[in-house]
Design a protein around this motif. Structure first.
Motif, PDB file in Angstrom:
ATOM      1  N   HIS A  12       0.962  -1.204  -0.358  1.00  0.00           N
ATOM      2  CA  HIS A  12       0.133   0.011   0.344  1.00  0.00           C
ATOM      3  C   HIS A  12       0.998   1.383   0.256  1.00  0.00           C
TER       4      HIS A  12
ATOM      5  N   PHE B 254      -0.881  13.534  -8.687  1.00  0.00           N
ATOM      6  CA  PHE B 254      -1.694  14.557  -7.944  1.00  0.00           C
ATOM      7  C   PHE B 254      -1.406  15.700  -6.872  1.00  0.00           C
TER       8      PHE B 254
ATOM      9  N   LEU C 127     -10.295   2.749  -9.584  1.00  0.00           N
ATOM     10  CA  LEU C 127     -10.741   3.525  -8.742  1.00  0.00           C
ATOM     11  C   LEU C 127     -10.409   5.169  -8.315  1.00  0.00           C
ATOM     12  N   LEU C 128      -9.204   6.088  -9.080  1.00  0.00           N
ATOM     13  CA  LEU C 128      -9.196   7.554  -8.971  1.00  0.00           C
ATOM     14  C   LEU C 128     -10.383   7.994 -10.142  1.00  0.00           C
TER      15      LEU C 128
ATOM     16  N   HIS D 269      -4.745   4.867   5.122  1.00  0.00           N
ATOM     17  CA  HIS D 269      -6.111   4.739   3.484  1.00  0.00           C
ATOM     18  C   HIS D 269      -7.221   6.288   3.692  1.00  0.00           C
TER      19      HIS D 269
HETATM   20  C1  HEM Z   1     -16.423  14.181  -0.871  1.00  0.00           C
HETATM   21  C2  HEM Z   1     -15.721  13.125  -1.155  1.00  0.00           C
HETATM   22  C3  HEM Z   1     -14.780  12.180  -1.115  1.00  0.00           C
HETATM   23  C4  HEM Z   1     -15.039  11.455   0.043  1.00  0.00           C
HETATM   24  C5  HEM Z   1     -16.990  11.512   1.058  1.00  0.00           C
HETATM   25  C6  HEM Z   1     -14.029  10.539   0.130  1.00  0.00           C
HETATM   26  C7  HEM Z   1     -13.704   9.487   1.040  1.00  0.00           C
HETATM   27  C8  HEM Z   1     -13.055   8.600   1.149  1.00  0.00           C
HETATM   28  C9  HEM Z   1     -12.715   7.747   2.378  1.00  0.00           C
HETATM   29  C10 HEM Z   1     -13.881   7.110   3.354  1.00  0.00           C
HETATM   30  C11 HEM Z   1     -11.764   6.892   1.872  1.00  0.00           C
HETATM   31  C12 HEM Z   1     -11.772   5.708   2.721  1.00  0.00           C
HETATM   32  C13 HEM Z   1     -11.990   4.092   2.671  1.00  0.00           C
HETATM   33  C14 HEM Z   1     -11.351   3.716   3.380  1.00  0.00           C
HETATM   34  O1  HEM Z   1     -10.752   2.201   3.009  1.00  0.00           O
HETATM   35  O2  HEM Z   1     -11.599   3.102   4.435  1.00  0.00           O
HETATM   36  C15 HEM Z   1     -11.059   6.958   0.790  1.00  0.00           C
HETATM   37  C16 HEM Z   1     -10.649   6.424   0.495  1.00  0.00           C
HETATM   38  C17 HEM Z   1      -9.862   6.948  -0.773  1.00  0.00           C
HETATM   39  N1  HEM Z   1      -9.988   8.504  -2.013  1.00  0.00           N
HETATM   40 FE1  HEM Z   1     -11.687   9.096  -1.375  1.00  0.00          FE
HETATM   41  N2  HEM Z   1     -13.588  10.136  -0.647  1.00  0.00           N
HETATM   42  C18 HEM Z   1     -13.952  11.160  -1.612  1.00  0.00           C
HETATM   43  C19 HEM Z   1     -13.754  12.150  -2.594  1.00  0.00           C
HETATM   44  C20 HEM Z   1     -12.149  11.792  -3.288  1.00  0.00           C
HETATM   45  C21 HEM Z   1     -11.144  11.936  -4.997  1.00  0.00           C
HETATM   46  C22 HEM Z   1     -11.838  13.025  -5.833  1.00  0.00           C
HETATM   47  C23 HEM Z   1     -10.395  10.943  -5.214  1.00  0.00           C
HETATM   48  C24 HEM Z   1      -9.518  11.519  -6.096  1.00  0.00           C
HETATM   49  C25 HEM Z   1      -8.988  12.094  -7.021  1.00  0.00           C
HETATM   50  C26 HEM Z   1     -10.398  10.134  -4.318  1.00  0.00           C
HETATM   51  C27 HEM Z   1      -9.617   9.537  -4.041  1.00  0.00           C
HETATM   52  C28 HEM Z   1      -9.751   8.373  -2.318  1.00  0.00           C
HETATM   53  C29 HEM Z   1      -8.576   6.959  -2.995  1.00  0.00           C
HETATM   54  C30 HEM Z   1      -7.488   6.990  -3.949  1.00  0.00           C
HETATM   55  C31 HEM Z   1      -8.451   6.417  -1.581  1.00  0.00           C
HETATM   56  C32 HEM Z   1      -8.290   5.257  -0.755  1.00  0.00           C
HETATM   57  C33 HEM Z   1      -6.499   5.931  -0.395  1.00  0.00           C
HETATM   58  C34 HEM Z   1      -5.707   4.886   0.585  1.00  0.00           C
HETATM   59  O3  HEM Z   1      -6.532   3.409   0.621  1.00  0.00           O
HETATM   60  O4  HEM Z   1      -4.708   4.735   0.941  1.00  0.00           O
HETATM   61  N3  HEM Z   1     -11.472  10.653  -3.371  1.00  0.00           N
HETATM   62  N4  HEM Z   1     -12.451   8.228   0.120  1.00  0.00           N
END
Ligand code: HEM
Length: 420
Positions: A97, A108, A251-252, A364
């Motif tokens: 990870h 990014f 994913l993205l 994460h």
């Molecule tokens: C209001 C908007 C968003 C919310 C509420 C949100 C919420 C979340 C949450 C809760 C997680 C963690 C999931 C877990 O493992 O439990 C997450 C991970 C992630 N989100 Fe968002 N997200 C949002 C917008 C975005 C946007 C705009 C992007 C990309 C440009 C994005 C990309 C990612 C990625 C790549 C992960 C995985 C990170 C990792 O596992 O290291 N998200 N998001």
């Protein structure tokens, strides 16, 4: 008939408009074993504890059915002529990870690679928001989802990643079909679900093929955006394999807009349900920054995350989660936990110490949070400022089917006009 657990009831489509009474019941047992062997964690303190516990994996291959997780990846790859899918950063553990997130992140957020990428998008975000609101002039009724909440994030993520906006109708269809098939709980026993599942698997394959074709094109001729950079540029960790590129690109594209759409839609809905808060925000626009955090706490775009499991037995609040048992962390419930938030069912745009779990916590923690915040602050701030006398037409509005990414399908609003 066996009585359903509060979690099973919360999962039912009929309760998508208001799962909160079931969450309240659920929190009486912070770590609740479900009839299918899943452990649902619903309280703030326990979720935070598990988010930082290395005995909790995010990798489905370490869950109850590793063979089927692997078989699913192989089957999808086989049908599509693509390299076998590798887990994206959201479904893998350290050290993979951390290495993969390090490979994706510089393209990014920088610095030093691209230090102003996100902040530099603000003028463009404002232009898109203005254009969407200008387009509503002369109308007396709008759909705040189709005409506002959806087009902004999808346009922005296509630009950031370098995905042609002309392809939006195709990937929109694949994403919606896949989301309709990602379901848990009592309604998965229906025939209707089986047909949704088949369509969903097909959609994921086609979506993967689309990403692979995009990479081939960028490998032949580099272009703008993050995906081309991921294909062509070596970082300190080397270059990503095709399998990793595909899973992380999907994913993205998906995570980069779906969640943001639901937050903008829910923000409009919630503010129209709370006229005092709407008026306060109109008078004090600077409250948009804490306001968006509160709106995300109040209606979480990611209600729970379902890929985690225990790699060892874990003792927590009098329960043992056995090795390999699936663990669902219910962020939507934790964000309404009265042990953490005073009057959690009240919307308070000036809430202090609002350490909500809307973007999760730990390794994460949402990668796209800075972009999501910028988009939602601009969109909701301008909606409040420019839309004259907005009134909800239908309450509750119709909801999308998906349980994780909870949000309204449409939010019809009657308006008197659009200010300059
Ligand atoms: C209001 C908007 C968003 C919310 C509420 C949100 C919420 C979340 C949450 C809760 C997680 C963690 C999931 C877990 O493992 O439990 C997450 C991970 C992630 N989100 Fe968002 N997200 C949002 C917008 C975005 C946007 C705009 C992007 C990309 C440009 C994005 C990309 C990612 C990625 C790549 C992960 C995985 C990170 C990792 O596992 O290291 N998200 N998001």
């Amino acid at each position: 008939m066996v009585e359903e657990t509060p979690w099973q009831q919360a999962l039912r489509y009929a309760n998508r408009t208001n799962p909160y009474p079931f969450y309240e019941e659920l929190r009486k047992t912070p770590v609740a074993r479900q009839p299918d062997g899943t452990y649902v964690v619903s309280t703030y303190r326990e979720i935070v504890t598990l988010l930082h516990d290395p005995r909790v994996s995010s990798d489905p291959r370490k869950g109850p059915d590793p063979a089927s997780a692997q078989a699913e990846a192989s089957a999808q790859a086989e049908g599509s002529g693509q390299p076998e899918a590798e887990p994206s950063i959201i479904t893998c553990d350290p050290p993979q990870h951390d290495r993969d997130r390090r490979m994706v992140t510089p393209h990014f957020v920088g610095p030093p690679h691209s230090p102003d990428l996100i902040a530099g998008l603000e003028p463009e975000i404002r232009r898109i928001v203005d254009g969407l609101l200008d387009h509503m002039r002369g109308k007396t009724r709008i759909d705040a989802v189709d005409e506002f909440a959806y087009p902004l994030p999808v346009t922005v993520i296509c630009k950031v990643l370098g995905v042609p906006l002309e392809d939006e109708p195709r990937f929109h269809h694949w994403i919606q079909t896949a989301l309709d098939a990602w379901e848990f709980g009592p309604e998965t026993a229906s025939e209707d679900f089986q047909s949704r599942l088949a369509a969903g698997n097909q959609a994921v394959q086609e979506f993967g093929q689309f990403a692979a074709e995009l990479f081939d094109r960028y490998a032949r001729q580099p272009g703008p955006g993050m995906l081309s950079a991921m294909v062509n540029e070596d970082g300190p960790e080397g270059r990503m394999s095709k399998g990793l590129l595909t899973s992380n690109a999907l994913l993205l594209i998906f995570a980069g807009h779906e969640t943001t759409v639901n937050l903008i839609a829910h923000s409009v809905l919630t503010l129209l349900r709370h006229p005092d808060a709407l008026e306060k925000l109109r008078r004090r626009p600077e409250l948009i920054v804490p306001g968006v955090e509160e709106l995300l706490r109040f209606e979480s775009s990611v209600q729970f995350w379902p890929t985690r499991s225990a790699v060892k037995d874990i003792d927590i609040v009098g329960t043992t989660i056995p090795k390999r048992a699936p663990i669902f962390l219910a962020y939507g419930s934790a964000n309404r936990d009265p042990e953490q938030f005073t009057d959690p069912d009240e919307l308070d745009l000036e809430r202090r110490d609002n350490q909500h779990l809307g973007f999760s916590q730990g390794i994460h923690f949402c990668f796209g949070a800075p972009l999501a915040r910028l988009e939602v602050q601009n969109a909701v701030g301008e909606f409040v400022r420019r839309v004259e006398n907005p009134r909800l037409v239908e309450d509750p509005p119709p909801y999308r089917r998906n349980q994780i990414f909870r949000g309204p399908r449409h939010v019809l609003v009657d308006i008197d006009g659009i200010r300059d």
